[in-house]
Design an enzyme around this catalytic site. Structure first.
Site, PDB file in Angstrom:
ATOM      1  N   HIS A  62       0.824  -1.222   0.000  1.00 48.50           N
ATOM      2  CA  HIS A  62       0.000   0.000   0.000  1.00 48.50           C
ATOM      3  C   HIS A  62       0.857   1.271   0.000  1.00 48.50           C
ATOM      4  CE1 HIS A  62      -3.622  -2.273   0.447  1.00 48.50           C
ATOM      5  NE2 HIS A  62      -3.335  -2.729   1.663  1.00 48.50           N
ATOM      6  N   ASP A 104      -4.603 -12.840   3.323  1.00 43.08           N
ATOM      7  CA  ASP A 104      -5.782 -12.362   4.053  1.00 43.08           C
ATOM      8  C   ASP A 104      -7.088 -12.602   3.301  1.00 43.08           C
ATOM      9  OD1 ASP A 104      -4.740 -10.532   2.278  1.00 43.08           O
ATOM     10  OD2 ASP A 104      -4.659  -8.863   3.689  1.00 43.08           O
ATOM     11  N   HIS A 145      -6.304  -7.246  -0.545  1.00 45.11           N
ATOM     12  CA  HIS A 145      -6.431  -5.804  -0.792  1.00 45.11           C
ATOM     13  C   HIS A 145      -5.646  -5.419  -2.052  1.00 45.11           C
ATOM     14  CE1 HIS A 145      -6.803  -6.332   3.666  1.00 45.11           C
ATOM     15  NE2 HIS A 145      -7.914  -5.674   3.401  1.00 45.11           N
ATOM     16  N   ASP A 156      -2.841 -10.653  -2.504  1.00 47.20           N
ATOM     17  CA  ASP A 156      -3.378 -10.167  -1.231  1.00 47.20           C
ATOM     18  C   ASP A 156      -4.851  -9.788  -1.437  1.00 47.20           C
ATOM     19  OD1 ASP A 156      -2.146  -8.832   1.543  1.00 47.20           O
ATOM     20  OD2 ASP A 156      -3.911  -7.759   0.799  1.00 47.20           O
TER      21      ASP A 156
HETATM   22 ZN   LIG Z   1      -4.125  -7.212   2.710  1.00 47.01          ZN
END
Ligand SMILES: [Zn+2]
Length: 306
Positions: A126, A244, A165, A163
């Site tokens: 991120h 995740d 995200h 991931d």
């Molecule tokens: Zn994540």
């Protein structure tokens, strides 16, 4: 087949306190699983060196790097956003997390290891050129990719991010760089609410609805990534390995299992054998349900060994 397992003790001292899911216990759970599964005997351990300023500045704004160094607290926590904080050890951990990926690139490109897994935290995908967010400070995988481009003269690198995200920082950093193909699957809508809007010819975005399970995940990856990756003919594959999306992980709502992580890793391993001489470097991102994280990393490493 040798897997270089690269980590550093500082990565277990970065602690955002209390109930924060991105905790030192994550690396401890992975270490325990290595012993339980016998993977401990299949890996070769390396200590991550610190990243240099020159290596960081390839992807991060120098002013941002200096600001992070200046913000590091002597005691307590310094919060950069609602869920991203520095304790007195964070900078040391972040410096070694990014350094681990640079080192992995050198080991793999130097034929000292076939592939590498960087068991590091804080995670990185991120983090943007000048922004810490979502538990991330330096974009570890981007720093590694930039090192492979700059130091080893590679012309085509694939970064694959499964991931849960969207790897918005990685996407932003390489948006205009045709040498890097970025494939990212992510729950959508979900934090950081990016991905579907990002332009870029060299970015494959695979948004997944909440509730997506094994069958759909595998169909989408097969249909949207593999042919594009084959056509790109990467010289190196880097993996943002976040776990995740596991059904037991409560930060999001995908229903993947450790077997799905094994499956996608075997697919990437086959791609690596076709194009990169087997060179593949994986970097830990998310994964917060400790038993699921540990089993998923083991499935991932076993698939790399296949
Ligand atoms: Zn994540």
């Amino acid at each position: 087949m040798t897997i270089a397992y690269i980590t550093h003790s500082a990565c277990r001292l970065h602690d955002m306190g209390g109930e924060h899911p991105e905790s030192p216990a994550r690396l401890a759970a992975i270490e325990d699983q290595l012993l339980v599964t016998g993977l401990e005997f299949a890996i070769r351990r390396y200590d991550a060196p610190p990243v240099t300023r020159e290596q960081l500045h390839r992807v991060h704004d120098p002013g941002y790097v200096e600001r992070l160094f200046a913000l590091a607290p002597a005691t307590g926590l310094h919060w950069l956003d609602a869920d991203t904080a520095m304790n007195p050890h964070t900078l040391d951990a972040a410096v070694h997390a990014a350094g681990a990926v640079v080192y992995a690139v050198d080991l793999v490109m130097g034929n000292e290891a076939d592939c590498a897994f960087c068991a590091v935290r804080p995670p990185g995908h991120h983090a943007g050129r000048a922004e810490a967010m979502g538990f991330c400070f330096f974009n570890n995988i981007a720093v590694g990719a930039a090192h492979a481009l700059s130091r080893h003269g590679l012309r085509r690198i694939a970064i694959v991010d499964f991931d849960v995200h969207h790897g918005n920082g990685t996407g932003d950093i390489f948006r205009d760089d045709g040498r890097v193909l970025f494939c990212s699957s992510f729950q959508h809508p979900c934090y950081p609410f990016s991905g579907t809007d990002v332009p870029g010819a060299h970015q494959v975005k695979t948004p997944l609805a909440a509730g997506t399970g094994s069958r759909t995940f595998r169909d989408r990856i097969s249909g949207e990534w593999l042919e594009t990756l084959d056509a790109f003919r990467p010289e190196l594959i880097l993996v943002s390995a976040g776990f995740d999306g596991h059904w037991q992980d409560e930060v999001a709502e995908l229903n993947l299992t450790e077997h799905d992580y094994g499956w996608v890793t075997r697919e990437l391993g086959a791609l690596a054998r076709r194009h990169t001489g087997g060179r593949i470097i994986s970097v830990l991102e998310g994964g917060y349900a400790l038993p699921a994280l540990a089993r998923s990393v083991a499935a991932h490493l076993n698939a790399l060994l296949d």
